[in-house]
Design an enzyme around this catalytic site. Structure first.
Site, PDB file in Angstrom:
ATOM      1  N   LYS A  83       7.198  80.635  -3.522  1.00 30.83           N
ATOM      2  CA  LYS A  83       7.304  79.464  -4.430  1.00 30.83           C
ATOM      3  C   LYS A  83       6.233  78.724  -4.430  1.00 30.83           C
ATOM      4  O   LYS A  83       5.128  78.825  -3.707  1.00 30.83           O
ATOM      5  CB  LYS A  83       8.599  78.420  -3.664  1.00 30.83           C
ATOM      6  CG  LYS A  83       9.735  79.407  -3.386  1.00 30.83           C
ATOM      7  CD  LYS A  83      10.598  79.687  -4.562  1.00 30.83           C
ATOM      8  CE  LYS A  83      12.003  80.347  -4.330  1.00 30.83           C
ATOM      9  NZ  LYS A  83      12.574  80.996  -5.470  1.00 30.83           N
ATOM     10  N   SER A 127      11.935  84.507  -9.915  1.00 36.43           N
ATOM     11  CA  SER A 127      12.032  83.194  -9.677  1.00 36.43           C
ATOM     12  C   SER A 127      10.537  82.441  -9.886  1.00 36.43           C
ATOM     13  O   SER A 127      10.515  81.337 -10.070  1.00 36.43           O
ATOM     14  CB  SER A 127      12.190  82.743  -8.032  1.00 36.43           C
ATOM     15  OG  SER A 127      11.349  83.439  -7.387  1.00 36.43           O
TER      16      SER A 127
END
Length: 271
Positions: free
Chosen positions: A118, A49
């Site tokens: 993230k 990701s």
């Protein structure tokens, strides 16, 4: 005849390395635990990701010290945070004694901890938005995102917004946008927001493998003029006004007191 006629004490024989080894290991483990708890902790990257910024198997060092002083995640930082609820699937958390011991002191990730990594795009007070075919915008300012995975659009797979980020929350996105179940995909739970108190810390360095050693700075696009939310830009003026009001009131009371004293004149004491 005495063996030591000069009266000097015989020097002690140094202990062998093998007798010192347990003490050295104990000190090393205590230091590792302190460092993990208060300073830095290593995390392993388990997914795609955050490509190409981070690859599967990378080890990043996360700064856990600054949050102790009240620092909160800022736009552009890569942060590790605990699962705010339902972001990660249920998984088998069984591990052996060695894995448990090493994860306790921070040398291995714990199977019990559900952590994600993230990039912070918006913080409290920000408005975030991204239309299909367009860039991600923060408070109306488009972001130039050189960190995106090659070939990925900013949000074509999942447009969003405009969404206002509440105080104490953050909006996060992966650099590999087309392979990241980030805030965009969790809007049914707290509108995709991650509570700031779920943040473990900021990832500052890719420490392993050695050929990928690098720092993780905040990209320049997050420093552009006008990116800060209007509420934030008004804060200094509001603070200045709040500070000026007591001063003005004190000066007015002082002038009134002086004027009253001049009118009344001196007061005599009667016996």
């Amino acid at each position: 005849m005495p063996e030591n006629p000069g009266g000097h004490a015989k020097p002690k024989k140094p202990r062998s390395f093998w007798k010192e080894l347990p003490l050295l290991v104990g000190i090393a483990l205590v230091l590792a635990l302190v460092i993990k708890t208060f300073l830095l902790q290593a995390f392993s990257i388990p997914s795609n990701s955050m490509q190409d910024t981070l690859q599967i198997g990378d080890r990043v060092l996360v700064d856990k010290l600054t949050p102790w002083f009240g620092s909160e995640p800022e736009r552009g930082e890569v942060v590790v945070f605990h699962d705010p609820g339902g972001w990660l699937p249920e998984q088998n958390t069984e591990q052996n004694f060695v894995q448990t011991a090493f994860s306790f002191i921070g040398l291995m990730p714990s199977a019990d901890e559900k952590d994600l990594i993230k990039r912070v795009i918006g913080v409290g007070g920000d408005t975030v938005e991204c239309k299909k075919g367009g860039p991600v915008e923060v408070n109306g300012k488009p972001l130039d995102e050189p960190y995106l995975y090659p070939g990925n659009a900013p949000c074509d797979d999942k447009p969003f917004g405009p969404i206002e980020v509440p105080d104490g929350k953050m909006w996060v996105m992966g650099d590999h946008r087309e392979d990241s179940l980030d805030s965009r995909y969790h809007t049914k739970t707290d509108n995709g927001m991650v509570p700031v108190d779920k943040a473990v810390g900021r990832a500052v360095v890719v420490a392993w493998p050695l050929d990928r050693w690098s720092t993780l700075p905040v990209p320049d696009t997050f420093d552009q003029d006008g990116l800060a939310a209007k509420a934030a830009s008004a804060t200094p003026a509001a603070l200045g006004l709040a500070g000026a009001i007591p001063l003005v009131m004190w000066r007015r009371r002082r002038r009134h007191a002086q004027a009253a004293g001049e009118t009344a004149g001196p007061v005599s004491i009667k016996g």
